[in-house]
Design a protein around this motif. Structure first.
Motif, PDB file in Angstrom:
ATOM      1  N   HIS A 109       6.649  13.376   9.901  1.00 50.66           N
ATOM      2  CA  HIS A 109       7.922  13.962  10.318  1.00 50.66           C
ATOM      3  C   HIS A 109       9.065  13.767   9.329  1.00 50.66           C
ATOM      4  CE1 HIS A 109       6.000  14.841  14.083  1.00 50.66           C
ATOM      5  NE2 HIS A 109       5.861  13.568  14.372  1.00 50.66           N
ATOM      6  N   CYS A 110       8.848  13.093   8.210  1.00 55.42           N
ATOM      7  CA  CYS A 110       9.914  12.955   7.217  1.00 55.42           C
ATOM      8  C   CYS A 110      10.136  14.313   6.574  1.00 55.42           C
ATOM      9  CB  CYS A 110       9.570  11.908   6.164  1.00 55.42           C
ATOM     10  SG  CYS A 110      10.916  11.670   4.975  1.00 55.42           S
ATOM     11  N   THR A 111      11.379  14.733   6.488  1.00 51.56           N
ATOM     12  CA  THR A 111      11.695  16.055   5.957  1.00 51.56           C
ATOM     13  C   THR A 111      12.137  16.032   4.502  1.00 51.56           C
ATOM     14  OG1 THR A 111      13.951  15.865   6.785  1.00 51.56           O
ATOM     15  CG2 THR A 111      12.336  16.949   8.224  1.00 51.56           C
ATOM     16  N   SER A 112      12.155  14.869   3.887  1.00 53.97           N
ATOM     17  CA  SER A 112      12.578  14.769   2.493  1.00 53.97           C
ATOM     18  C   SER A 112      11.593  15.517   1.599  1.00 53.97           C
ATOM     19  CB  SER A 112      12.647  13.308   2.057  1.00 53.97           C
ATOM     20  OG  SER A 112      12.939  13.237   0.678  1.00 53.97           O
ATOM     21  N   LYS A 113      12.103  16.329   0.726  1.00 53.71           N
ATOM     22  CA  LYS A 113      11.278  17.107  -0.207  1.00 53.71           C
ATOM     23  C   LYS A 113      11.328  16.518  -1.605  1.00 53.71           C
ATOM     24  CE  LYS A 113      10.553  20.250   2.923  1.00 53.71           C
ATOM     25  NZ  LYS A 113       9.516  19.957   3.856  1.00 53.71           N
ATOM     26  N   LYS A 114      12.070  15.436  -1.766  1.00 51.29           N
ATOM     27  CA  LYS A 114      12.300  14.862  -3.088  1.00 51.29           C
ATOM     28  C   LYS A 114      11.143  13.965  -3.518  1.00 51.29           C
ATOM     29  CE  LYS A 114      15.656  11.941  -5.430  1.00 51.29           C
ATOM     30  NZ  LYS A 114      16.855  11.119  -5.254  1.00 51.29           N
ATOM     31  N   PRO A 115      10.466  14.302  -4.612  1.00 50.34           N
ATOM     32  CA  PRO A 115       9.427  13.401  -5.127  1.00 50.34           C
ATOM     33  C   PRO A 115      10.078  12.158  -5.732  1.00 50.34           C
ATOM     34  CG  PRO A 115       9.364  15.532  -6.267  1.00 50.34           C
ATOM     35  CD  PRO A 115      10.549  15.534  -5.360  1.00 50.34           C
ATOM     36  N   LEU A 116       9.451  11.014  -5.525  1.00 45.98           N
ATOM     37  CA  LEU A 116      10.043   9.744  -5.938  1.00 45.98           C
ATOM     38  C   LEU A 116       9.110   8.927  -6.814  1.00 45.98           C
ATOM     39  CD1 LEU A 116      11.265   8.687  -2.399  1.00 45.98           C
ATOM     40  CD2 LEU A 116      12.701   9.570  -4.224  1.00 45.98           C
ATOM     41  N   LYS A 117       9.711   7.994  -7.537  1.00 50.43           N
ATOM     42  CA  LYS A 117       8.966   6.900  -8.163  1.00 50.43           C
ATOM     43  C   LYS A 117       9.019   5.782  -7.139  1.00 50.43           C
ATOM     44  CE  LYS A 117      10.175   7.934 -12.912  1.00 50.43           C
ATOM     45  NZ  LYS A 117      10.854   7.466 -14.121  1.00 50.43           N
ATOM     46  N   TRP A 118       7.902   5.445  -6.542  1.00 49.28           N
ATOM     47  CA  TRP A 118       7.875   4.467  -5.457  1.00 49.28           C
ATOM     48  C   TRP A 118       7.979   3.045  -5.997  1.00 49.28           C
ATOM     49  CZ3 TRP A 118       8.403   5.601  -0.441  1.00 49.28           C
ATOM     50  CH2 TRP A 118       8.310   6.952  -0.099  1.00 49.28           C
ATOM     51  N   ARG A 119       8.824   2.244  -5.344  1.00 50.64           N
ATOM     52  CA  ARG A 119       9.046   0.851  -5.700  1.00 50.64           C
ATOM     53  C   ARG A 119       8.791  -0.007  -4.468  1.00 50.64           C
ATOM     54  NH1 ARG A 119       9.440   0.122 -10.966  1.00 50.64           N
ATOM     55  NH2 ARG A 119      10.640  -1.752 -10.614  1.00 50.64           N
ATOM     56  N   CYS A 120       8.283  -1.204  -4.678  1.00 46.03           N
ATOM     57  CA  CYS A 120       7.998  -2.130  -3.587  1.00 46.03           C
ATOM     58  C   CYS A 120       9.304  -2.697  -3.036  1.00 46.03           C
ATOM     59  CB  CYS A 120       7.110  -3.260  -4.106  1.00 46.03           C
ATOM     60  SG  CYS A 120       6.684  -4.474  -2.845  1.00 46.03           S
ATOM     61  N   LYS A 176       9.592  -5.391  -1.380  1.00 43.65           N
ATOM     62  CA  LYS A 176       9.595  -6.856  -1.454  1.00 43.65           C
ATOM     63  C   LYS A 176       9.954  -7.384  -2.831  1.00 43.65           C
ATOM     64  CE  LYS A 176       6.334  -7.595   2.295  1.00 43.65           C
ATOM     65  NZ  LYS A 176       5.046  -8.163   2.693  1.00 43.65           N
ATOM     66  N   ASP A 177       9.486  -6.714  -3.890  1.00 48.96           N
ATOM     67  CA  ASP A 177       9.710  -7.263  -5.229  1.00 48.96           C
ATOM     68  C   ASP A 177      10.227  -6.249  -6.244  1.00 48.96           C
ATOM     69  OD1 ASP A 177       7.486  -5.735  -5.924  1.00 48.96           O
ATOM     70  OD2 ASP A 177       6.138  -7.447  -5.995  1.00 48.96           O
ATOM     71  N   ASP A 178      10.482  -5.023  -5.820  1.00 46.09           N
ATOM     72  CA  ASP A 178      11.013  -3.953  -6.664  1.00 46.09           C
ATOM     73  C   ASP A 178      10.118  -3.606  -7.854  1.00 46.09           C
ATOM     74  OD1 ASP A 178      12.941  -1.940  -7.114  1.00 46.09           O
ATOM     75  OD2 ASP A 178      13.841  -3.140  -8.714  1.00 46.09           O
ATOM     76  N   HIS A 179       8.820  -3.850  -7.743  1.00 46.75           N
ATOM     77  CA  HIS A 179       7.881  -3.434  -8.775  1.00 46.75           C
ATOM     78  C   HIS A 179       7.308  -2.067  -8.411  1.00 46.75           C
ATOM     79  CE1 HIS A 179       7.556  -7.850  -9.783  1.00 46.75           C
ATOM     80  NE2 HIS A 179       7.871  -7.275 -10.931  1.00 46.75           N
ATOM     81  N   ILE A 229      -6.444   2.269  -1.756  1.00 49.08           N
ATOM     82  CA  ILE A 229      -5.785   0.972  -1.732  1.00 49.08           C
ATOM     83  C   ILE A 229      -4.437   1.113  -2.433  1.00 49.08           C
ATOM     84  CG2 ILE A 229      -5.939  -1.467  -2.418  1.00 49.08           C
ATOM     85  CD1 ILE A 229      -8.155  -0.591  -0.480  1.00 49.08           C
ATOM     86  N   ILE A 230      -3.414   0.528  -1.834  1.00 48.16           N
ATOM     87  CA  ILE A 230      -2.077   0.501  -2.418  1.00 48.16           C
ATOM     88  C   ILE A 230      -1.820  -0.925  -2.879  1.00 48.16           C
ATOM     89  CG2 ILE A 230       0.385   0.694  -1.895  1.00 48.16           C
ATOM     90  CD1 ILE A 230      -0.659   3.373  -1.708  1.00 48.16           C
ATOM     91  N   LYS A 231      -1.163  -1.067  -4.032  1.00 45.23           N
ATOM     92  CA  LYS A 231      -0.755  -2.400  -4.478  1.00 45.23           C
ATOM     93  C   LYS A 231       0.570  -2.288  -5.208  1.00 45.23           C
ATOM     94  CE  LYS A 231      -2.793  -2.839  -9.087  1.00 45.23           C
ATOM     95  NZ  LYS A 231      -3.595  -3.685  -9.963  1.00 45.23           N
ATOM     96  N   CYS A 232       1.255  -3.406  -5.274  1.00 41.95           N
ATOM     97  CA  CYS A 232       2.456  -3.488  -6.090  1.00 41.95           C
ATOM     98  C   CYS A 232       2.570  -4.901  -6.622  1.00 41.95           C
ATOM     99  CB  CYS A 232       3.697  -3.088  -5.304  1.00 41.95           C
ATOM    100  SG  CYS A 232       4.034  -4.112  -3.888  1.00 41.95           S
ATOM    101  N   GLY A 233       3.429  -5.065  -7.561  1.00 49.43           N
ATOM    102  CA  GLY A 233       3.587  -6.361  -8.202  1.00 49.43           C
ATOM    103  C   GLY A 233       3.036  -6.312  -9.601  1.00 49.43           C
ATOM    104  N   SER A 234       3.725  -6.950 -10.502  1.00 49.13           N
ATOM    105  CA  SER A 234       3.323  -6.891 -11.897  1.00 49.13           C
ATOM    106  C   SER A 234       2.293  -7.955 -12.261  1.00 49.13           C
ATOM    107  CB  SER A 234       4.544  -7.033 -12.796  1.00 49.13           C
ATOM    108  OG  SER A 234       5.176  -8.271 -12.552  1.00 49.13           O
ATOM    109  N   HIS A 269       1.045  -7.736  -3.312  1.00 52.27           N
ATOM    110  CA  HIS A 269       1.103  -6.926  -2.104  1.00 52.27           C
ATOM    111  C   HIS A 269       0.041  -5.848  -2.242  1.00 52.27           C
ATOM    112  CE1 HIS A 269       5.335  -8.246  -2.958  1.00 52.27           C
ATOM    113  NE2 HIS A 269       5.019  -8.929  -1.893  1.00 52.27           N
ATOM    114  N   ARG A 270      -0.926  -5.877  -1.343  1.00 51.92           N
ATOM    115  CA  ARG A 270      -2.056  -4.963  -1.463  1.00 51.92           C
ATOM    116  C   ARG A 270      -2.585  -4.667  -0.076  1.00 51.92           C
ATOM    117  NH1 ARG A 270      -6.769  -5.353  -5.707  1.00 51.92           N
ATOM    118  NH2 ARG A 270      -8.348  -4.127  -4.648  1.00 51.92           N
ATOM    119  N   GLY A 271      -3.007  -3.431   0.157  1.00 50.61           N
ATOM    120  CA  GLY A 271      -3.584  -3.104   1.443  1.00 50.61           C
ATOM    121  C   GLY A 271      -4.092  -1.682   1.508  1.00 50.61           C
ATOM    122  N   ASP A 272      -4.755  -1.375   2.594  1.00 55.04           N
ATOM    123  CA  ASP A 272      -5.244  -0.022   2.825  1.00 55.04           C
ATOM    124  C   ASP A 272      -4.070   0.931   2.982  1.00 55.04           C
ATOM    125  OD1 ASP A 272      -7.865  -0.838   2.788  1.00 55.04           O
ATOM    126  OD2 ASP A 272      -8.125  -0.800   4.958  1.00 55.04           O
TER     127      ASP A 272
END
Length: 113
Positions: free
Chosen positions: A18-29, A31-34, A43-48, A53-56
């Motif tokens: 239901h999110c109506t945003s059409k703007k493509p983004l560079k996704w950042r975590c 928790k840690d802004d990575h 699998i999604i992960k973040c952190g350098s 942070h990792r999960g399905d």
């Protein structure tokens, strides 16, 4: 593919239902802004440093900053994520059709499709 092959999520639309945003983004975590990365296994992960942070994908919360979210992180449903992937030309161009095909099969299993 025998191991996870990661791609940084950039130019990727919000997959929250239901999110109506059409703007493509560079996704950042949040928790840690990575940067946030996605593997062909869903699998999604973040952190350098490793996988802090990792999960399905099906359990990951998304917030693109639009008013729809009201500050909350929402999980993506199968249709929302499939649409976001279809709009992410970078995945096919950079990772190839085999990677995208494995991703779609993996998220289908996560969502029991």
């Amino acid at each position: 593919m025998s191991k996870n092959v990661w791609v940084k999520l950039k130019e990727f639309k919000c997959p929250s239902k239901h999110c109506t945003s059409k703007k493509p983004l560079k996704w950042r975590c949040a928790k840690d802004d990575h940067s946030v990365y996605l593997s062909q296994r869903g699998i999604i992960k973040c952190g350098s440093k490793g996988d802090q942070h990792r999960g399905d994908l099906s359990r990951w919360g998304w917030n693109c900053g639009s008013e729809y979210h009201k500050g909350k992180f929402n999980r993506a449903d199968f249709e929302g994520f499939t649409f976001a992937v279809s709009q992410a030309v970078q995945l096919m161009d950079k990772m190839g059709s085999q990677w995208v095909q494995e991703l779609m099969g993996s998220i289908g299993k996560q969502y029991e499709r």
